[in-house]
Design a protein around this motif. Structure first.
Motif, PDB file in Angstrom:
ATOM      1  N   UNK A 283     -28.906 -60.283   1.062  1.00 22.98           N
ATOM      2  CA  UNK A 283     -29.880 -61.333   0.787  1.00 22.98           C
ATOM      3  C   UNK A 283     -30.335 -61.116  -0.651  1.00 22.98           C
ATOM      4  N   UNK A 284     -31.250 -61.928  -1.116  1.00 25.33           N
ATOM      5  CA  UNK A 284     -31.670 -61.842  -2.517  1.00 25.33           C
ATOM      6  C   UNK A 284     -32.221 -60.465  -2.856  1.00 25.33           C
ATOM      7  N   UNK A 285     -32.981 -59.891  -1.941  1.00 26.94           N
ATOM      8  CA  UNK A 285     -33.577 -58.590  -2.188  1.00 26.94           C
ATOM      9  C   UNK A 285     -32.542 -57.494  -2.272  1.00 26.94           C
ATOM     10  N   UNK A 286     -31.640 -57.459  -1.278  1.00 31.15           N
ATOM     11  CA  UNK A 286     -30.594 -56.436  -1.273  1.00 31.15           C
ATOM     12  C   UNK A 286     -29.677 -56.570  -2.490  1.00 31.15           C
ATOM     13  N   UNK A 287     -29.325 -57.818  -2.793  1.00 31.60           N
ATOM     14  CA  UNK A 287     -28.418 -58.043  -3.915  1.00 31.60           C
ATOM     15  C   UNK A 287     -29.069 -57.614  -5.234  1.00 31.60           C
ATOM     16  N   UNK A 288     -30.319 -57.946  -5.399  1.00 33.42           N
ATOM     17  CA  UNK A 288     -31.020 -57.598  -6.624  1.00 33.42           C
ATOM     18  C   UNK A 288     -31.185 -56.102  -6.802  1.00 33.42           C
ATOM     19  N   UNK A 289     -31.287 -55.374  -5.693  1.00 35.44           N
ATOM     20  CA  UNK A 289     -31.485 -53.925  -5.767  1.00 35.44           C
ATOM     21  C   UNK A 289     -30.168 -53.149  -5.750  1.00 35.44           C
ATOM     22  N   UNK A 290     -29.046 -53.853  -5.626  1.00 37.81           N
ATOM     23  CA  UNK A 290     -27.745 -53.192  -5.487  1.00 37.81           C
ATOM     24  C   UNK A 290     -27.324 -52.506  -6.784  1.00 37.81           C
ATOM     25  N   UNK A 291     -26.615 -51.379  -6.685  1.00 35.90           N
ATOM     26  CA  UNK A 291     -26.057 -50.727  -7.876  1.00 35.90           C
ATOM     27  C   UNK A 291     -25.103 -51.675  -8.609  1.00 35.90           C
ATOM     28  N   UNK A 292     -25.023 -51.521  -9.905  1.00 33.81           N
ATOM     29  CA  UNK A 292     -24.167 -52.402 -10.704  1.00 33.81           C
ATOM     30  C   UNK A 292     -22.708 -52.333 -10.251  1.00 33.81           C
ATOM     31  N   UNK A 293     -22.228 -51.148  -9.926  1.00 35.73           N
ATOM     32  CA  UNK A 293     -20.842 -51.013  -9.481  1.00 35.73           C
ATOM     33  C   UNK A 293     -20.599 -51.770  -8.182  1.00 35.73           C
ATOM     34  N   UNK A 294     -21.607 -51.785  -7.301  1.00 36.16           N
ATOM     35  CA  UNK A 294     -21.478 -52.526  -6.048  1.00 36.16           C
ATOM     36  C   UNK A 294     -21.353 -54.023  -6.344  1.00 36.16           C
ATOM     37  N   UNK A 295     -22.235 -54.553  -7.166  1.00 33.26           N
ATOM     38  CA  UNK A 295     -22.184 -55.985  -7.463  1.00 33.26           C
ATOM     39  C   UNK A 295     -20.874 -56.353  -8.147  1.00 33.26           C
ATOM     40  N   UNK A 296     -20.415 -55.497  -9.058  1.00 36.74           N
ATOM     41  CA  UNK A 296     -19.147 -55.782  -9.731  1.00 36.74           C
ATOM     42  C   UNK A 296     -17.975 -55.749  -8.759  1.00 36.74           C
ATOM     43  N   UNK A 297     -17.972 -54.763  -7.868  1.00 37.72           N
ATOM     44  CA  UNK A 297     -16.885 -54.640  -6.891  1.00 37.72           C
ATOM     45  C   UNK A 297     -16.850 -55.840  -5.959  1.00 37.72           C
ATOM     46  N   UNK A 298     -18.018 -56.273  -5.524  1.00 37.06           N
ATOM     47  CA  UNK A 298     -18.101 -57.404  -4.599  1.00 37.06           C
ATOM     48  C   UNK A 298     -17.752 -58.719  -5.300  1.00 37.06           C
ATOM     49  N   UNK A 299     -18.294 -58.929  -6.487  1.00 35.50           N
ATOM     50  CA  UNK A 299     -18.020 -60.161  -7.224  1.00 35.50           C
ATOM     51  C   UNK A 299     -16.538 -60.278  -7.579  1.00 35.50           C
ATOM     52  N   UNK A 300     -15.927 -59.165  -7.980  1.00 32.16           N
ATOM     53  CA  UNK A 300     -14.506 -59.182  -8.314  1.00 32.16           C
ATOM     54  C   UNK A 300     -13.668 -59.447  -7.071  1.00 32.16           C
ATOM     55  N   UNK A 301     -14.046 -58.850  -5.948  1.00 27.44           N
ATOM     56  CA  UNK A 301     -13.330 -59.093  -4.694  1.00 27.44           C
ATOM     57  C   UNK A 301     -13.441 -60.558  -4.285  1.00 27.44           C
ATOM     58  N   UNK A 302     -14.631 -61.125  -4.439  1.00 23.80           N
ATOM     59  CA  UNK A 302     -14.852 -62.532  -4.077  1.00 23.80           C
ATOM     60  C   UNK A 302     -13.969 -63.437  -4.936  1.00 23.80           C
ATOM     61  N   UNK A 303     -13.892 -63.156  -6.221  1.00 23.10           N
ATOM     62  CA  UNK A 303     -13.055 -63.944  -7.122  1.00 23.10           C
ATOM     63  C   UNK A 303     -11.579 -63.796  -6.772  1.00 23.10           C
ATOM     64  N   UNK A 304     -11.137 -62.566  -6.529  1.00 21.78           N
ATOM     65  CA  UNK A 304      -9.739 -62.328  -6.188  1.00 21.78           C
ATOM     66  C   UNK A 304      -9.340 -63.073  -4.924  1.00 21.78           C
ATOM     67  N   UNK A 305     -10.213 -63.060  -3.947  1.00 22.90           N
ATOM     68  CA  UNK A 305      -9.901 -63.687  -2.664  1.00 22.90           C
ATOM     69  C   UNK A 305      -9.943 -65.207  -2.735  1.00 22.90           C
ATOM     70  N   UNK A 306     -10.975 -65.736  -3.382  1.00 24.34           N
ATOM     71  CA  UNK A 306     -11.202 -67.178  -3.328  1.00 24.34           C
ATOM     72  C   UNK A 306     -10.557 -67.967  -4.464  1.00 24.34           C
ATOM     73  N   UNK A 307     -10.230 -67.309  -5.557  1.00 20.59           N
ATOM     74  CA  UNK A 307      -9.577 -68.007  -6.658  1.00 20.59           C
ATOM     75  C   UNK A 307      -8.091 -67.706  -6.701  1.00 20.59           C
ATOM     76  N   UNK A 308      -7.727 -66.455  -6.490  1.00 19.93           N
ATOM     77  CA  UNK A 308      -6.329 -66.059  -6.630  1.00 19.93           C
ATOM     78  C   UNK A 308      -5.624 -65.809  -5.300  1.00 19.93           C
ATOM     79  N   UNK A 309      -6.347 -65.887  -4.200  1.00 22.77           N
ATOM     80  CA  UNK A 309      -5.723 -65.732  -2.895  1.00 22.77           C
ATOM     81  C   UNK A 309      -5.300 -64.308  -2.569  1.00 22.77           C
ATOM     82  N   UNK A 310      -5.835 -63.337  -3.289  1.00 26.03           N
ATOM     83  CA  UNK A 310      -5.494 -61.940  -3.013  1.00 26.03           C
ATOM     84  C   UNK A 310      -6.196 -61.458  -1.748  1.00 26.03           C
TER      85      UNK A 310
END
Length: 330
Positions: A283-310
């Motif tokens: 949620x907004x609170x958890x996401x805002x408090x998340x470590x930078x590496x976590x947000x980067x890992x999740x955002x990159x995974x989301x892009x790979x899955x939804x844009x490139x079909x990985x």
């Protein structure tokens, strides 16, 4: 005289060459040559090459084979044969296995034309490297690039491509990082060489360096958590993989996607990331408090899955945790 982008070819009027020749009745590849501004282009069949820029054709008038120097002609280029067109079509369509088979056959069939500008054997050999990269066949690439036929006859641009392919193959088949870095430095520090390294080749170099850098990280660490001693290597590899993905991003996305996938796997294995993932849906609170590496890992995974079909276990798990902070905003 250099002509690129060739799909038609022929041989032009040569001084002393009979204009009455009929290309269709001779063996070889059709070529077009024009000796000078005063002569007209014409066609005939080139039987073979006989060295750099030298070609042999059968003169119908004398009924003898004659050698000429293509570099002295106003115009000389070879028509792309049908099997080369089919191989390129397969590669463009992404049928990489079929393209690899067809390109290897073309390279072998027309090897007698090596030395002539834009000959199909050379073109097939260059595309064979690109096909191997797209297939992530680094062992095959090592063999192809290491034994490239007459690399000294290539254009400056294609020479750099072969050199970059050799470094990519080396970096991805166990060469130590120091050796890979030294090869890259040599290639990029030369004022004549560096401008010939395009975005794709630069991406190959960064992928090679990333792979060699990431070799320090064990499979157990990647599946669990990267150790303190390997954090510097992991961060460096992540950055290099991202550079590789950005530099070679284009129509052929196999290597860029692989680079981003490997960067995402490293991010997912950084300390604290998997622990934070155990908190469940964001949620907004958890996401805002998340470590930078976590947000980067999740955002990159989301892009790979939804844009490139990985898709793999790590990408699928991480992508589910993405939280869109802009959702619902005007």
């Amino acid at each position: 005289m250099k002509l690129r982008n060739i799909f038609v070819v022929g041989l032009a009027a040569l001084a002393g060459l009979s204009q009455a020749q009929e290309p269709a009745k001779q063996e070889g590849l059709v070529a077009v040559v024009q000796v000078s501004d005063k002569s007209k282009p014409g066609k005939l069949k080139v039987k073979s090459a006989s060295g750099k820029d030298k070609f042999v054709y059968h003169d119908a008038g004398s009924e003898q084979d004659v050698q000429r120097d293509a570099s002295k002609m106003k115009l000389f280029f070879l028509l792309t044969p049908a099997d080369m067109v089919e191989a390129e079509r397969a590669l463009s369509a992404g049928d990489l296995s079929e393209a690899a088979t067809q390109l290897a056959a073309v390279k072998e069939k027309y090897k007698g034309y090596l030395g002539l500008d834009r000959n199909p054997a050379e073109r097939a050999a260059i595309l064979e490297l690109e096909c191997a990269v797209r297939r992530l066949d680094f062992n095959g690439l090592k063999v192809m690039a290491g034994g490239f036929p007459h690399a000294e006859w290539l254009s400056d641009m294609d020479k750099r491509k072969v050199m970059s392919a050799r470094i990519l193959a080396k970096g991805c088949t166990g060469a130590p990082l120091a050796e890979v870095e030294a090869d890259i430095q040599t290639l990029l520090s030369d004022a004549k060489t560096a401008p010939m390294v395009n975005g794709d080749c630069y991406g190959w170099l960064m992928f090679a360096k990333a792979h060699a850098t990431a070799a320090a990280i064990t499979p157990d660490e990647l599946a669990g958590t990267i150790s303190e001693g390997n954090l510097a290597a992991a961060n460096a590899a992540i950055d290099l993989y991202c550079q590789a993905g950005a530099s070679s991003h284009g129509r052929a996305m196999e290597l860029p996607v692989e680079a981003m996938t490997r960067a995402q796997a490293l991010l997912w294995a950084m300390p604290g990331v998997k622990d934070y993932a155990a908190k469940g849906a964001m949620d907004a609170g958890k996401w805002g408090a998340a470590p930078a590496n976590f947000r980067d890992a999740v955002a990159l995974a989301y892009m790979l899955k939804n844009i490139f079909g990985a898709s793999n276990e790590t990408i699928d798990t991480a992508a589910k945790l993405y939280f869109n902070t802009q959702a619902g905003k005007e």
